[in-house]
Structures are given as structure tokens and as C-alpha cells.
Design an enzyme around this catalytic site. Sequence first.
Site: not given
Length: 226
Positions: A140, A144
Site C-alpha cells: 500500500y 501511494k
Amino acid sequence: MFDRLKGKTVMVTGASSGIGASCARLFAEVGSNLILTARRTDRLAALAAEIRSKYPQVQVYTAELDVRNRADVDRVVSELPAEFSAIDVLSIDTVLDTNVKGLLYVTRAVVRGMRARGSGHVIMMGSIAGLTAYPTGSIYCASKYAVHAIAQSLRAETLDVPIKVTEINPGMVETEFSIIRKTMAIKRRLTNAVVFAASRHQRCVVSDVVLLATGQYSPTVAHRKE
């Protein structure tokens, strides 16, 4: 404050739930016309009906879209009705596997038209996880961090055209994904930040926003009431 958005055409990805749906509702509230895209067409239809009922003056167009499919992205953008084809604001909300490819595909397809018209605004949904990594969040966080790099690069690449690029980096936000991760809710404030950034004068750009809950310091440090 938001008069500049009245009558503008706003494309929202991931509009079937969470931050995307919340952004769609607030853009409708300030009078923007909407292109709503997502994979779950039943939810898109329900949201469009809700907006049309509450804001009859707002035009709404919906399209089933899997942002991971480049051909699908190009098709949806190229087949937009004439009254929706000039996209003024692109609000991109993607998660996990759609973060990098989906962001690139949609941005590429929409910015092409913005560049030709000489104006536009791209608002990318990042995360503080793209600024500070945390244990067990490698995939994740990496996605990002990529959003952050893409936003910075696009900003540099469009300096010759008045295309604005904004990156919104929220902390703990309540979405269907984050409920599983037991995060705190600041979704409404996040939506306000998106619309606020979109409503600034053409000569002014809100380039980066970091939005945290009052009790949060970093992705892993926050105070939660029992």
C-alpha cells in the site's frame, strides 16, 4: 467561495462509494456537472438518481469503468457525450492495485484534452502512507509513494499549460477499505479539501494537502478514544 465550480464538468473515478461518492455529492452541491465512473454500476445509478433528485440543475453522466484497463479508460473518455467532453476537473480516487496503473491511464486520457484546451485541474488522492511508510504496509505504501511521484512529475510536465495538479494526502479516513483497517473518520473534511482545492482561482493552485485527524501524528501513531 465555490462559485467558480458552478457549471464546470467534473469527472470522479471510484464514485460508487467512499471518498469518490462523497466528492460527487459535494461537487453537485456547488453546481458542478458530473461524470461518475466506477465498476459497480448499480451504485452509480443510485448515486446519480439521488443527485438528480436533489439538484435538478446538475447534469450527471455515468459510465462503468475499470481504471486498470487502459483500453476501457480510453473508450470511456473518447465516447463522452459532447456536453461532457470538456473535463474541467478530474478527481481520482484509487486503491491498492488500481493506484498506479489506474492513475496513469485515467490521467493520460483526460490530460490530453485539458492540454488541447489549455486548462484543467487534476486532483489525485494520495495518503500520508505515501510520505511515511509503516510496518506491514509495504504494498500500500509503495502504491501511494507512486501517486506522490506521479503528481510531482505531472506538475512539472504541465508548467507550460495552465493545468493545475493537486495531491490530497489524508490520514485516517473511513471508507469501505479502511473500515477493515479500523481507521478513524474524517471523510467529510477530506471531501471539503478536494472541492476547496478545485475552487481556487485559475492563477492559484493548492499543490499539496496533508489532512490528519486531530489525534493523529503519523500512519502508526494516533490517539483513539475507547
